[in-house]
Motif scaffolding. Structure first.
Motif, PDB file in Angstrom:
ATOM      1  N   VAL A  58      -3.942  12.019  -0.695  1.00 35.61           N
ATOM      2  CA  VAL A  58      -5.344  11.610  -0.338  1.00 35.61           C
ATOM      3  C   VAL A  58      -6.141  10.800  -1.421  1.00 35.61           C
ATOM      4  O   VAL A  58      -6.635   9.910  -1.446  1.00 35.61           O
ATOM      5  CB  VAL A  58      -6.224  12.814   0.413  1.00 35.61           C
ATOM      6  CG1 VAL A  58      -7.519  12.359   0.698  1.00 35.61           C
ATOM      7  CG2 VAL A  58      -5.592  13.389   1.588  1.00 35.61           C
ATOM      8  N   GLN A  59      -5.967  11.616  -2.579  1.00 35.87           N
ATOM      9  CA  GLN A  59      -6.373  10.880  -3.731  1.00 35.87           C
ATOM     10  C   GLN A  59      -5.810   9.726  -4.051  1.00 35.87           C
ATOM     11  O   GLN A  59      -6.197   8.849  -4.365  1.00 35.87           O
ATOM     12  CB  GLN A  59      -6.528  12.159  -4.918  1.00 35.87           C
ATOM     13  CG  GLN A  59      -7.199  11.421  -6.039  1.00 35.87           C
ATOM     14  CD  GLN A  59      -6.999  12.137  -7.519  1.00 35.87           C
ATOM     15  OE1 GLN A  59      -6.054  13.132  -7.590  1.00 35.87           O
ATOM     16  NE2 GLN A  59      -7.668  12.048  -8.335  1.00 35.87           N
ATOM     17  N   ALA A  60      -4.625   9.800  -3.803  1.00 34.27           N
ATOM     18  CA  ALA A  60      -3.711   8.628  -4.287  1.00 34.27           C
ATOM     19  C   ALA A  60      -4.201   7.226  -3.416  1.00 34.27           C
ATOM     20  O   ALA A  60      -4.385   6.186  -3.792  1.00 34.27           O
ATOM     21  CB  ALA A  60      -2.284   8.584  -4.215  1.00 34.27           C
ATOM     22  N   ALA A  61      -4.366   7.603  -1.957  1.00 34.07           N
ATOM     23  CA  ALA A  61      -4.742   6.508  -1.244  1.00 34.07           C
ATOM     24  C   ALA A  61      -6.122   6.134  -1.372  1.00 34.07           C
ATOM     25  O   ALA A  61      -6.472   4.793  -1.393  1.00 34.07           O
ATOM     26  CB  ALA A  61      -4.483   7.150   0.348  1.00 34.07           C
ATOM     27  N   LYS A  62      -6.980   6.877  -1.770  1.00 38.75           N
ATOM     28  CA  LYS A  62      -8.158   6.490  -2.064  1.00 38.75           C
ATOM     29  C   LYS A  62      -8.444   5.517  -3.464  1.00 38.75           C
ATOM     30  O   LYS A  62      -8.988   4.602  -3.455  1.00 38.75           O
ATOM     31  CB  LYS A  62      -9.124   7.867  -2.434  1.00 38.75           C
ATOM     32  CG  LYS A  62     -10.845   7.646  -2.808  1.00 38.75           C
ATOM     33  CD  LYS A  62     -11.181   8.807  -2.997  1.00 38.75           C
ATOM     34  CE  LYS A  62     -12.849   8.614  -3.487  1.00 38.75           C
ATOM     35  NZ  LYS A  62     -13.007   8.251  -4.649  1.00 38.75           N
ATOM     36  N   VAL A  63      -7.661   5.915  -4.465  1.00 39.52           N
ATOM     37  CA  VAL A  63      -7.615   4.987  -5.620  1.00 39.52           C
ATOM     38  C   VAL A  63      -7.039   3.861  -5.514  1.00 39.52           C
ATOM     39  O   VAL A  63      -7.470   2.668  -5.911  1.00 39.52           O
ATOM     40  CB  VAL A  63      -6.816   5.830  -6.686  1.00 39.52           C
ATOM     41  CG1 VAL A  63      -6.733   4.958  -7.938  1.00 39.52           C
ATOM     42  CG2 VAL A  63      -7.457   7.094  -7.056  1.00 39.52           C
ATOM     43  N   VAL A  64      -6.011   3.759  -4.768  1.00 42.64           N
ATOM     44  CA  VAL A  64      -5.294   2.195  -4.060  1.00 42.64           C
ATOM     45  C   VAL A  64      -6.417   1.681  -3.730  1.00 42.64           C
ATOM     46  O   VAL A  64      -6.437   0.375  -3.725  1.00 42.64           O
ATOM     47  CB  VAL A  64      -3.929   2.717  -3.384  1.00 42.64           C
ATOM     48  CG1 VAL A  64      -3.598   1.387  -2.653  1.00 42.64           C
ATOM     49  CG2 VAL A  64      -2.841   3.376  -4.300  1.00 42.64           C
ATOM     50  N   ARG A  74       0.914  -1.242  -0.010  1.00 45.17           N
ATOM     51  CA  ARG A  74       0.024  -0.086   0.016  1.00 45.17           C
ATOM     52  C   ARG A  74       0.825   1.165   0.028  1.00 45.17           C
ATOM     53  O   ARG A  74       0.662   2.045  -0.759  1.00 45.17           O
ATOM     54  CB  ARG A  74      -0.947  -0.102   1.373  1.00 45.17           C
ATOM     55  CG  ARG A  74      -2.105  -0.930   1.184  1.00 45.17           C
ATOM     56  CD  ARG A  74      -2.781  -0.633   2.325  1.00 45.17           C
ATOM     57  NE  ARG A  74      -4.076  -1.755   2.481  1.00 45.17           N
ATOM     58  CZ  ARG A  74      -5.280  -1.477   1.850  1.00 45.17           C
ATOM     59  NH1 ARG A  74      -5.394  -0.430   1.198  1.00 45.17           N
ATOM     60  NH2 ARG A  74      -6.293  -2.608   1.868  1.00 45.17           N
ATOM     61  N   ARG A  75       1.995   1.312   0.895  1.00 45.08           N
ATOM     62  CA  ARG A  75       2.788   2.504   1.052  1.00 45.08           C
ATOM     63  C   ARG A  75       3.307   2.551  -0.306  1.00 45.08           C
ATOM     64  O   ARG A  75       3.563   3.797  -0.824  1.00 45.08           O
ATOM     65  CB  ARG A  75       3.827   2.383   2.035  1.00 45.08           C
ATOM     66  CG  ARG A  75       4.713   3.607   2.248  1.00 45.08           C
ATOM     67  CD  ARG A  75       5.683   3.116   3.199  1.00 45.08           C
ATOM     68  NE  ARG A  75       6.872   2.300   2.844  1.00 45.08           N
ATOM     69  CZ  ARG A  75       6.908   1.110   3.140  1.00 45.08           C
ATOM     70  NH1 ARG A  75       6.242   0.684   3.983  1.00 45.08           N
ATOM     71  NH2 ARG A  75       8.083   0.374   2.725  1.00 45.08           N
ATOM     72  N   ARG A  76       4.062   1.688  -0.928  1.00 40.84           N
ATOM     73  CA  ARG A  76       4.597   2.000  -2.174  1.00 40.84           C
ATOM     74  C   ARG A  76       3.577   2.303  -3.434  1.00 40.84           C
ATOM     75  O   ARG A  76       4.166   3.137  -4.148  1.00 40.84           O
ATOM     76  CB  ARG A  76       5.227   0.782  -2.799  1.00 40.84           C
ATOM     77  CG  ARG A  76       6.568   0.723  -1.746  1.00 40.84           C
ATOM     78  CD  ARG A  76       7.259  -1.150  -2.106  1.00 40.84           C
ATOM     79  NE  ARG A  76       8.446  -1.322  -1.284  1.00 40.84           N
ATOM     80  CZ  ARG A  76       9.681  -0.830  -1.815  1.00 40.84           C
ATOM     81  NH1 ARG A  76       9.807  -0.212  -2.642  1.00 40.84           N
ATOM     82  NH2 ARG A  76      10.677  -1.162  -0.890  1.00 40.84           N
ATOM     83  N   ALA A  77       2.454   1.661  -3.383  1.00 38.36           N
ATOM     84  CA  ALA A  77       1.591   2.076  -4.459  1.00 38.36           C
ATOM     85  C   ALA A  77       0.900   3.556  -4.237  1.00 38.36           C
ATOM     86  O   ALA A  77       0.935   4.224  -5.354  1.00 38.36           O
ATOM     87  CB  ALA A  77       0.371   1.089  -4.176  1.00 38.36           C
ATOM     88  N   VAL A  78       0.827   3.897  -3.014  1.00 36.71           N
ATOM     89  CA  VAL A  78       0.154   5.482  -2.859  1.00 36.71           C
ATOM     90  C   VAL A  78       1.328   6.421  -3.238  1.00 36.71           C
ATOM     91  O   VAL A  78       1.110   7.496  -3.821  1.00 36.71           O
ATOM     92  CB  VAL A  78      -0.092   5.388  -1.315  1.00 36.71           C
ATOM     93  CG1 VAL A  78      -0.311   6.938  -0.937  1.00 36.71           C
ATOM     94  CG2 VAL A  78      -1.433   4.671  -0.947  1.00 36.71           C
TER      95      VAL A  78
END
Length: 235
Positions: A210-216, A193-197
């Motif tokens: 915030v948007q990155a975490a939401k999409v992941v 998760r950390r790397r993907a965000v």
């Protein structure tokens, strides 16, 4: 109101703590200042850039040696290469290139270029193997799923999740020794998760973390469980 005191330029030796020069004395002063916290973040960036320029030829030669060995003998690299070939692609020493990178990343994939390995950021053969595997999964996804790299954040998030999950870069031993992550429970998922965000947040079309975490989170379940072309998570 003006101030009579003149502040040093942010790029000056006095402000950053960095001493320019490739001579022995300058190098040791910089090592000493960095080790004892007498160098600013800007100074450390200048020091790293000077170091990378000085070692560019050596770093690239070592990276190429590791790359060529892995193409011939690494099980995961050979497996990914075979599956990419089945989809009509081909990755080899001519389009997996070792270069000095100014960004602090270990590698990257570009559909019209191939894979770049950032020689100045790669620690050892194991790190090269993880990076090659990560980028080869991106190449596989590009061919297999027609990833829309610049227009679809969900696509970008999905391939980042898969690349971190399947490459081996999030296995516990690597996180323990390089990131200081000591937790065992859920460590694997948290690393992915950390790397993907981080990767999604770095894309120009993404507004913020915030948007990155939401999409992941939106694509997590389907993409984390998709292990193609492996039968299961490789390692």
């Amino acid at each position: 109101m003006s101030d009579d005191k003149t502040s040093p330029s942010p790029n000056s030796k006095e402000a950053s703590g960095f001493v320019p020069g490739d001579d022995f004395t300058a190098q040791w002063i910089n090592y000493f200042r960095l080790a004892f916290g007498r160098m600013t973040d800007d100074g450390e960036c200048q020091w790293k850039k000077a170091r990378d320029l000085r070692k560019e030829a050596t770093d690239c030669a070592k990276c190429e040696k590791h790359r060529d060995y892995l193409l011939n003998y690494s099980p995961i690299i050979r497996f990914m290469r075979q599956n990419i070939n089945k989809l009509g692609g081909d990755l080899h020493s001519e389009n997996i290139r070792c270069r000095r990178c100014d960004t602090r990343q270990s590698g990257g994939f570009e559909k019209s270029y191939g894979i770049i390995l950032c020689a100045n950021e790669l620690r050892d053969q194991g790190h090269v193997e993880d990076t090659m595997a990560h980028e080869m999964i991106h190449a596989y996804d590009h061919l297999r799923f027609q990833v829309q790299w610049r227009d679809n954040l969900r696509h970008a998030a999905c391939t980042e999740i898969r690349a971190s999950a399947l490459s081996g870069e999030c296995r516990w031993t690597r996180e323990f020794w390089t990131k200081g992550q000591y937790k065992v429970t859920q460590q694997f998922q948290e690393c992915i998760r950390r790397r993907a965000v981080i990767s999604v947040a770095g894309r120009p079309e993404c507004k913020d973390d915030v948007q990155a975490a939401k999409v992941v989170n939106e694509v997590w379940d389907s993409c984390f469980s998709d292990t193609r072309p492996f039968d299961e998570v490789y390692r």
